[in-house]
Design an enzyme around this catalytic site. Structure first.
Site, mmCIF file in Angstrom:
data_model
loop_
_atom_site.group_PDB
_atom_site.id
_atom_site.type_symbol
_atom_site.label_atom_id
_atom_site.label_comp_id
_atom_site.label_asym_id
_atom_site.label_seq_id
_atom_site.Cartn_x
_atom_site.Cartn_y
_atom_site.Cartn_z
ATOM 1 N N SER A 3 0.819 -1.219 0.000
ATOM 2 C CA SER A 3 0.000 0.000 0.000
ATOM 3 C C SER A 3 0.850 1.265 0.000
ATOM 4 O O SER A 3 0.370 2.339 -0.376
ATOM 5 C CB SER A 3 -0.950 -0.002 1.199
ATOM 6 O OG SER A 3 -0.250 -0.173 2.412
ATOM 7 N N HIS A 13 0.945 2.404 -3.715
ATOM 8 C CA HIS A 13 -0.274 2.752 -4.464
ATOM 9 C C HIS A 13 -1.046 3.865 -3.781
ATOM 10 O O HIS A 13 -2.034 4.358 -4.315
ATOM 11 C CB HIS A 13 -1.172 1.525 -4.681
ATOM 12 C CG HIS A 13 -1.923 1.045 -3.474
ATOM 13 N ND1 HIS A 13 -2.870 1.805 -2.806
ATOM 14 C CD2 HIS A 13 -1.882 -0.139 -2.818
ATOM 15 C CE1 HIS A 13 -3.366 1.113 -1.803
ATOM 16 N NE2 HIS A 13 -2.779 -0.057 -1.777
ATOM 17 N N VAL A 23 9.097 -14.267 2.536
ATOM 18 C CA VAL A 23 9.171 -14.996 3.803
ATOM 19 C C VAL A 23 8.273 -16.218 3.719
ATOM 20 O O VAL A 23 7.093 -16.120 3.361
ATOM 21 C CB VAL A 23 8.732 -14.093 4.979
ATOM 22 C CG1 VAL A 23 8.666 -14.895 6.283
ATOM 23 C CG2 VAL A 23 9.699 -12.932 5.133
ATOM 24 N N HIS A 79 -10.172 0.160 -1.328
ATOM 25 C CA HIS A 79 -10.423 1.599 -1.267
ATOM 26 C C HIS A 79 -10.216 2.180 -2.667
ATOM 27 O O HIS A 79 -9.237 1.858 -3.337
ATOM 28 C CB HIS A 79 -9.448 2.215 -0.262
ATOM 29 C CG HIS A 79 -9.409 3.705 -0.268
ATOM 30 N ND1 HIS A 79 -10.448 4.478 0.180
ATOM 31 C CD2 HIS A 79 -8.444 4.570 -0.646
ATOM 32 C CE1 HIS A 79 -10.128 5.749 0.074
ATOM 33 N NE2 HIS A 79 -8.923 5.838 -0.432
ATOM 34 N N TYR A 130 -11.833 12.486 -0.623
ATOM 35 C CA TYR A 130 -10.664 13.362 -0.527
ATOM 36 C C TYR A 130 -10.078 13.546 -1.919
ATOM 37 O O TYR A 130 -10.401 12.809 -2.857
ATOM 38 C CB TYR A 130 -9.618 12.801 0.447
ATOM 39 C CG TYR A 130 -9.011 11.482 0.033
ATOM 40 C CD1 TYR A 130 -7.853 11.446 -0.725
ATOM 41 C CD2 TYR A 130 -9.574 10.270 0.435
ATOM 42 C CE1 TYR A 130 -7.273 10.250 -1.108
ATOM 43 C CE2 TYR A 130 -9.007 9.062 0.064
ATOM 44 C CZ TYR A 130 -7.852 9.060 -0.707
ATOM 45 O OH TYR A 130 -7.290 7.870 -1.080
ATOM 46 N N ASP A 133 -1.353 0.784 36.886
ATOM 47 C CA ASP A 133 -1.560 0.928 38.328
ATOM 48 C C ASP A 133 -2.310 -0.325 38.769
ATOM 49 O O ASP A 133 -3.253 -0.771 38.123
ATOM 50 C CB ASP A 133 -2.266 2.220 38.703
ATOM 51 C CG ASP A 133 -3.692 2.315 38.202
ATOM 52 O OD1 ASP A 133 -4.002 1.750 37.132
ATOM 53 O OD2 ASP A 133 -4.507 2.977 38.872
ATOM 54 N N THR A 186 -3.348 -3.184 42.261
ATOM 55 C CA THR A 186 -3.515 -3.451 43.677
ATOM 56 C C THR A 186 -2.922 -4.825 43.958
ATOM 57 O O THR A 186 -3.244 -5.795 43.270
ATOM 58 C CB THR A 186 -4.999 -3.445 44.071
ATOM 59 O OG1 THR A 186 -5.559 -2.164 43.737
ATOM 60 C CG2 THR A 186 -5.175 -3.680 45.557
ATOM 61 N N GLU A 227 -14.393 -4.750 47.630
ATOM 62 C CA GLU A 227 -14.432 -5.536 46.403
ATOM 63 C C GLU A 227 -14.514 -6.997 46.818
ATOM 64 O O GLU A 227 -13.699 -7.469 47.621
ATOM 65 C CB GLU A 227 -13.179 -5.308 45.549
ATOM 66 C CG GLU A 227 -13.070 -3.915 44.967
ATOM 67 C CD GLU A 227 -11.796 -3.723 44.153
ATOM 68 O OE1 GLU A 227 -11.050 -4.730 43.982
ATOM 69 O OE2 GLU A 227 -11.524 -2.601 43.712
#
Length: 850
Positions: free
Chosen positions: A50, A53, A172, A223, A277, A577, A579, A678
C-alpha cells in the site's frame, strides 16, 4: 542498500520494506542498532504494498493525541528529507454538523501542538482550492503543515540514509519460533537466524503472524482512487508523469505508481460529509473515496506480485464509484464530486484502482512486542501519515525499552499489540469490526458510540439479572458492561434538583440515571459489576522479591495486606496501576482493570517473572462485585460471620471469607470514595453472590450501579484511570502518585525517577472546575492561559456530589497552584475554569476509613 542474497544471520530482521518497515530500520540504525536486515517479497522500492499505491495525502489532526503527534513527527521528518510537499490541507463542511466537527478539529490541533489551525469561510476555501464550488460548502478547516508524501521517493530516502541492508524479491516462507522466542526468519532465498524480528507487512500482517502461530487482527479492505486526464483548469502546471518511475521495477499497472509520484501544487482536500478526498497530480486531479460499501478482502488471500498485477491493488469497480452503496451516504462518489468540483463532471480517468489497506477492530495501530513470542515485534495498521512517528516509537521501544518521540514519552495503551482481547483474532470478528472502522473513517462518531455487531460475546454471571433490571449495556473488551439501569429511573425524581441538564454534543448518549446512581451510592449502598476487572495470581518461590522488582511501592507485606502500586518501564513511565494482595507466603493476587489491561499488564508480569514464579492472568475467572456506600458494612455483616468492623477489617486489608455460602476474597478498597469492599469470587459463584447481597440489602436501599456513576464518582476523588489519566507518557510524580513509590526499594524505572526528581517536575496533573457552567468537558480539548495552550482535558465529568463540572489536565507546574484561572475550549465555546486542590470530595477520607 543491497539487492544481493540476504545473509544467513542478522541481529534484527524487519519483514516488509514499505513505509513502516523502512522507517523502523532507519530509526533503529539512527539509534545505533547494527546488523539490521530488511526484506520484502516485492522489488525495491516499488514493493507492491500500500505504500506505493497510496496517494500520500497527510492530514495530521486527530482526536487521538498519539495519532496527531506521530503524524506531525512524520511530516517534519519527511519534509527535512525533501520528499514531503507542505501544501496544506483543507477539510470542507457541507453541513452544520460537519462545521461543528471542524471546530473540534481546531480544538484537537490546538491541544496537541499543530501549528496555526484555523477555520475558513467558503470564499477563503476557494482561494486555496479554486476547483471547489463555494456555494456547496459552509466553510473549511485549514492545517497549513498538512500535505503529501512522495511514497517512492520517501522509501528511497530511507534506504539511502539507513545503514540497514535491504533485500527485495525475498519472500518470507516461515518464522522459526520455539521456546517462546523468535529464532529465525525463513525465506525463499534461505534462512536468516536472528535475535529479534519486526512484522511490518501491513496488508499481509495476518498471514505473516500466522507463520508464528499468532492471530493478529489485521483486516484488509479495498479503497477507491482515480486520477483524471489533464484538466484545462490545471493547465500550465508542469507534469513529469511518464518519467517518475524510469529505471524502477514496477509490478502491475505502472501508471498508478507514475501518478502517485507526481506532487500536488494546491492544498490536499477532504469532503468528509461524503467520505471523499482529493489532490492535484500536476495538471490532473486525484480523487479518493470511502463512499462505498466496505469491500473486505480475505486476509489469507492477499496474493503476490506479478508483472501484470500489484498484489495490494484490485480492479476498479465502477459500480462503487457511480452508485451510492455506503449505508451512511445518500450520494455516490461521482455525484458528490460532481457537485463539489464541477470541473470534474465530464473528465476521463487516466488511472483507476481499488487499493488495499488495513484496519484493526478499533481502528488503531498494532505496535509492540507480542506476548506469545519474545523478540517478535509488530508495526501494523499504520498509514504513511503516521509511519515516521511509529517507526521512531518502535525503534526507541526496541533499543531503549521506552516508547518515545523526540518530544517525550508516548502513551501506548491504545496502540499496543497486546491490547486485543482473546476473541479478537477470530477472522470473522476482526474482518467485521475492521469493515465497521472503514465505514466510519469519515463519519461523525458520537460520544460513547457502541457497535451493534458481535455483542454478548462476554457476559458476567450477573448478566441476566442486569437485563431484567434494564441495564444499558456498553461493550468494553468484548464484555457487556452496564452503563446505567432503567430500574433506577425512579431515583431521578429523588435527586432531580441536583442533576443539571446536559445538552448538545456533551449530552449525547448520557442519562440522568447515571447521576441518580452516583448520588444514591453516596447516601445508601450500591453494587457495581467488576467482572471485567482482572486478577493475576503470582505464586511460587521468590514471588515477593519478584513483585518488589517490578512494583514501585514497598512489597514487604504481611498476609492480608493490600497495597496500591505502579508498574513502570525503564523510563519511569506508568505501565499500569495495580492493587497487590498478599494471600499467603509467596502467594499474591494482583488486580488490574479490564479492557486492554489483562494483555498488557499481565503480559508484562509474565515477561519479567523468573522461572520459579508462576504468573497466571485470570481474565474472566473471577466475578467481582464492588459493594460501596454508607450502608455497605451493615449489608455485608448480614451476609458473613467474618468481622467487618473497622478494627477487624481495616482499610486496605483483605480476608478470605464467605458471603452467604460463597467463598470470596474480600478487599477493603474503594474506587468511588465510599466505605466499601471488592468481593472477588470464582465465576461459577457469581450469580449466588449477587442474589445474596441483593436479598440482604433490600431494606437498606441497595441498588445496582453502572459505569456512568463510577466515572463521575472516581473523578470527584481524583482516582486515576490507566489509559486516560495515566499511561507510559507520564511518571508517578507528574501523575500525583508519589505515595505509590517507595524510593528506598529497588524497582524497574527507579533510576529514571531519580533523574526526574533531581531535574524537577515540569508538569503536574490537576483538577479544574468550571466557574459558571454545568456543561461537561470532553477529552482532548485545550486548556489555555492568557490565550496560550498549556494542556488539554484528560477526562471530564460532572461532580454531582460537589455540584461542579470537573476536568482533569496536566499543566506546567507554574500554573498548577490552586486558584489559578484558566480557560477550556470545548465545542466552540470558551469556559472559565479554576485550578483546584485534590481531592475535590471528602479530602479527609472520613467516608472511606470509618
Amino acid at each position: 542498500m543491497s539487492t544481493e542474497t540476504p545473509p544467513s544471520r542478522a541481529d534484527t530482521v524487519v519483514i516488509g520494506a514499505g513505509a513502516v518497515g523502512c522507517s523502523v530500520a532507519y530509526h533503529l540504525t539512527e539509534l545505533g542498532a547494527e546488523d539490521v536486515v530488511v526484506i520484502d517479497q516485492g522489488p525495491l522500492p516499488v514493493t507492491g504494498g500500500s505504500s506505493v499505491h497510496a496517494p500520500g495525502i497527510m492530514f495530521q489532526t486527530s482526536p487521538s493525541k498519539i495519532q496527531t503527534k506521530t503524524a506531525h513527527y512524520t511530516s517534519r521528518l519527511l519534509s527535512d528529507a525533501g520528499v514531503y510537499d507542505e501544501v496544506g490541507g483543507i477539510e470542507v463542511a457541507r453541513s452544520e454538523e460537519r462545521m461543528d466537527f471542524l471546530r473540534r478539529r481546531v480544538e484537537w490541533a490546538t491541544s496537541y501542538g499543530l501549528p496555526e489551525p484555523q477555520l475558513l469561510s467558503p470564499a477563503e476555501v476557494t482561494e486555496h482550492l479554486p476547483l471547489v464550488d463555494k456555494d456547496e460548502i459552509l466553510g473549511g478547516y485549514y492545517s497549513p503543515t498538512d500535505g503529501r508524501v512522495d511514497g517512492i521517493g520517501a522509501l528511497q530516502w530511507y534506504m539511502e540514509h539507513s545503514t540497514a541492508s535491504f533485500y527485495g524479491n525475498t519472500e518470507v516462507t516461515d518464522l522459526d519460533v520455539s521456546g517462546g522466542e523468535i529464532n529465525a526468519v525463513e525465506t525463499a532465498q534461505g534462512r536468516i537466524d536472528c535475535e529479534r524480528a519486526v512484522i511490518a507487512t501491513n496488508n499481509w500482517g495476518y498471514q505473516t503472524g500466522q507463520l508464528a502461530g499468532l492471530d493478529l487482527p489485521i483486516a484488509p479492505v479495498e479503497h477507491q482512487y482515480v486520477v483524471t486526464e489533464p484538466m484545462d483548469e490545471l493547465a500550465g502546471v508542469e507534469s513529469s508523469v511518464g518519467d517518475n518511475t524510469t529505471g524502477l521495477e514496477v509490478p502491475g499497472d505502472r501508471s498508478i505508481a507514475e501518478y502517485m509520484s507526481e506532487g500536488p501544487h494546491q492544498p490536499v482536500g477532504r469532503d468528509q460529509d461524503h467520505s471523499l478526498y482529493f489532490r492535484t497530480h500536476g495538471d490532473a486531479l486525484g480523487m479518493g473515496s470511502y463512499n462505498h460499501e466496505t469491500l473486505s478482502v480475505d486476509p489469507e488471500a492477499m496474493g503476490k506480485n506479478s508483472e501484470e498485477h500489484q498484489a495490494s491493488v484490485r480492479g476498479f469497480t465502477k459500480e462503487h464509484w457511480e452508485t451510492p452503496t455506503h449505508r451512511g451516504r445518500d450520494k455516490s462518489a461521482k455525484q458528490a464530486f460532481d457537485e463539489l468540483l464541477p470541473a470534474t463532471q465530464d473528465v476521463e480517468y487516466e488511472a483507476t484502482e481499488n487499493g488495499i489497506f488495513v484496519f484493526t477492530p478499533d481502528g488503531m495501530p498494532a505496535v509492540g512486542e507480542t506476548a506469545q513470542v519474545d523478540g517478535l515485534w509488530t508495526g501494523l495498521a499504520i498509514w504513511w501519515t503516521h509511519s515516521g512517528g511509529y517507526g521512531r516509537i518502535l525503534a526507541e521501544w526496541m533499543e531503549n525499552g521506552v516508547p518515545r518521540l523526540p518530544s517525550g514519552p508516548v502513551d501506548t495503551g491504545g496502540i499496543h499489540v497486546r491490547r486485543f482481547e482473546p476473541h479478537a483474532g477470530e477472522k470473522d470478528y476482526f474482518v467485521d469490526r475492521g469493515a465497521k472502522r472503514y465505514e466510519q473513517v469519515y463519519s461523525i462518531v458520537e460520544p460513547r458510540w457502541q457497535p451493534d455487531d458481535h455483542r454478548t460475546l462476554r457476559t458476567s454471571p450477573f448478566y441476566h439479572q442486569q437485563k431484567e433490571l434494564g441495564a444499558e449495556f456498553y461493550q468494553s473488551g468484548g464484555w457487556e458492561t452496564p452503563q446505567w439501569y432503567e430500574s433506577n429511573a425512579n431515583l431521578v425524581e429523588t435527586y432531580e434538583d441536583r442533576i443539571p441538564d446536559q445538552d448538545g454534543w456533551q449530552g449525547i448518549n448520557r442519562s440522568k440515571i447515571e447521576a441518580a446512581e452516583h448520588l444514591h451510592t453516596r447516601e445508601k449502598v450500591s453494587m457495581f459489576d467488576m467482572t471485567t476487572f482482572s486478577s493475576i495470581m503470582v505464586e511460587g518461590e521468590g514471588s515477593q522479591a519478584f513483585l518488589q522488582q517490578v512494583c514501585s511501592n514497598d512489597m514487604d507485606l504481611d498476609t492480608g495486606q493490600v497495597r496500591y502500586s505502579l508498574l513502570l518501564n525503564e523510563g519511569g513511565g506508568i505501565l499500569a496501576d495495580i492493587t497487590v494482595v498478599k494471600l499467603d507466603d509467596e502467594e499474591f493476587m494482583v488486580t488490574t482493570g479490564g479492557g486492554n489491561s489483562p494483555g498488557i499488564h499481565g503480559g508484562h508480569l509474565e515477561d519479567e517473572a523468573p522461572a520459579t514464579v508462576s504468573v497466571h492472568v485470570e481474565e474472566g475467572a473471577k466475578s467481582t462485585i464492588g459493594l460501596w456506600g454508607p450502608n455497605a458494612r451493615l449489608l455485608l455483616q448480614r451476609c458473613t460471620d467474618a468481622d467487618v468492623t473497622n478494627n477487624g477489617f481495616p482499610y486496605f486489608s483483605a480476608k478470605q471469607m464467605y458471603v452467604g455460602d460463597v467463598p470470596v476474597i474480600a478487599l477493603r478498597v474503594s474506587y468511588v470514595g465510599e466505605l466499601g469492599w471488592e468481593l472477588w469470587a470464582p465465576t461459577e459463584y457469581g450469580q449466588r453472590l449477587w442474589e445474596t447481597l441483593q436479598d440482604a440489602g433490600e431494606d437498606l436501599g441497595v441498588r445496582p450501579m453502572g459505569g456512568g456513576a463510577l466515572s463521575s464518582m472516581r473523578l470527584e476523588k481524583g482516582y486515576r484511570l490507566w489509559g486516560t489519566d495515566i499511561d507510559t507518557d507520564s511518571n508517578p510524580f507528574e501523575a500525583g502518585l508519589p505515595f505509590a513509590v517507595d524510593m528506598d526499594t529497588e524497582f524497574i524505572g527507579k533510576e529514571a525517577l531519580e533523574t526526574a526528581r533531581e531535574k524537577g517536575i515540569e508538569s503536574k496533573i490537576t483538577p479544574l472546575t468550571l466557574d459558571d457552567s454545568t456543561d461537561i468537558m470532553l477529552s482532548g480539548r485545550p486548556v489555555t492561559k492568557d490565550g496560550d495552550a498549556i494542556g488539554y482535558v484528560q477526562a471530564g465529568n460532572y461532580g454531582y456530589s460537589i455540584d461542579e463540572s470537573i476536568a482533569y489536565t496536566y499543566v506546567p507546574t507554574e500554573h498548577a497552584e490552586a486558584g489559578t484561572s484558566v480557560q477550556i475550549q470545548c465545542e466552540g465555546e470558551t469556559y472559565d475554569a479554576t485550578v483546584r486542590d485534590e481531592p475535590l470530595f471528602d479530602p479527609t477520607r472520613d467516608r472511606i476509613i470509618k
